[in-house]
Design an enzyme around this catalytic site. Structure first.
Site, short mmCIF file in Angstrom:
data_model
loop_
_atom_site.label_atom_id
_atom_site.label_comp_id
_atom_site.label_asym_id
_atom_site.label_seq_id
_atom_site.Cartn_x
_atom_site.Cartn_y
_atom_site.Cartn_z
N ASP A 121 0.86 -1.18 0.00
CA ASP A 121 0.00 0.00 0.00
C ASP A 121 0.89 1.23 0.00
OD1 ASP A 121 -2.45 -1.37 0.06
OD2 ASP A 121 -2.37 -1.56 2.24
N ASP A 151 -6.93 -1.49 -4.60
CA ASP A 151 -7.99 -1.13 -3.66
C ASP A 151 -8.91 -0.07 -4.26
OD1 ASP A 151 -6.74 -2.84 -1.82
OD2 ASP A 151 -5.61 -1.19 -0.91
#
Length: 163
Positions: free
Chosen positions: A123, A141
């Site tokens: 991330d 995401d």
């Protein structure tokens, strides 16, 4: 070409999913190449690029588990991908719904690739305000979220047309 049941060629939808996977993996490769774990760069007063590893799921759910979650989330992601491909085959003619499924498929597989290669999801998009940070996320995401929003919109439009 769509038939009466609303199905269409699967290939354009798989192409969209592939584009999501490629963009996701490209950006993650850049992050892994240029940043150490925890290192970041402020971009705006409310946005940073930061390298974070997520061994859990959304919002780091199960991140503290002993390692079994890696294989669980890989299996879950692959099962979801198979289900989505079947849905795309059946409903490929429903453009908004198929866009939603394609984005979700690409995002799910992008994160499955991370789990398989690294044991965690990379991330790097970090939004914050007044010292409060939204959990870091990535392109996969974002695609999953956009796909879910399109799926909700598709259903709302379908209900509205049914009146």
């Amino acid at each position: 070409m769509a038939d009466a049941k609303g199905s269409a060629s699967l290939w354009p939808w798989l192409g969209i999913a592939l584009a999501v996977i490629l963009l996701d993996q490209f950006t993650k490769t850049l992050i892994l190449g240029y940043y150490q774990l925890g290192q970041g760069t402020p971009v705006t007063p409310f946005f940073n690029i930061v390298r974070v590893h997520n061994t859990g799921a959304a919002f780091s759910f199960l991140a503290g588990a002993s390692g079994w979650q890696r294989w669980f989330f890989i299996g879950l992601g692959l099962a979801a991908a198979i289900f989505i491909v079947v849905m795309l085959k059946r409903h490929g003619g429903q453009r908004l719904f198929a866009w939603a499924l394609s984005l979700i498929l690409g995002g799910a597989l992008g994160n499955v690739i991370d789990r398989a290669l690294h044991g965690y999801v990379v991330d790097f998009l970090d939004f914050h305000l007044s010292g409060r940070h939204f959990p870091a996320f990535n392109i996969a995401d974002s695609a999953i979220t956009a796909g879910a929003a399109l799926m909700i919109l598709d259903e709302l439009l379908r209900v509205r047309r049914g009146r």
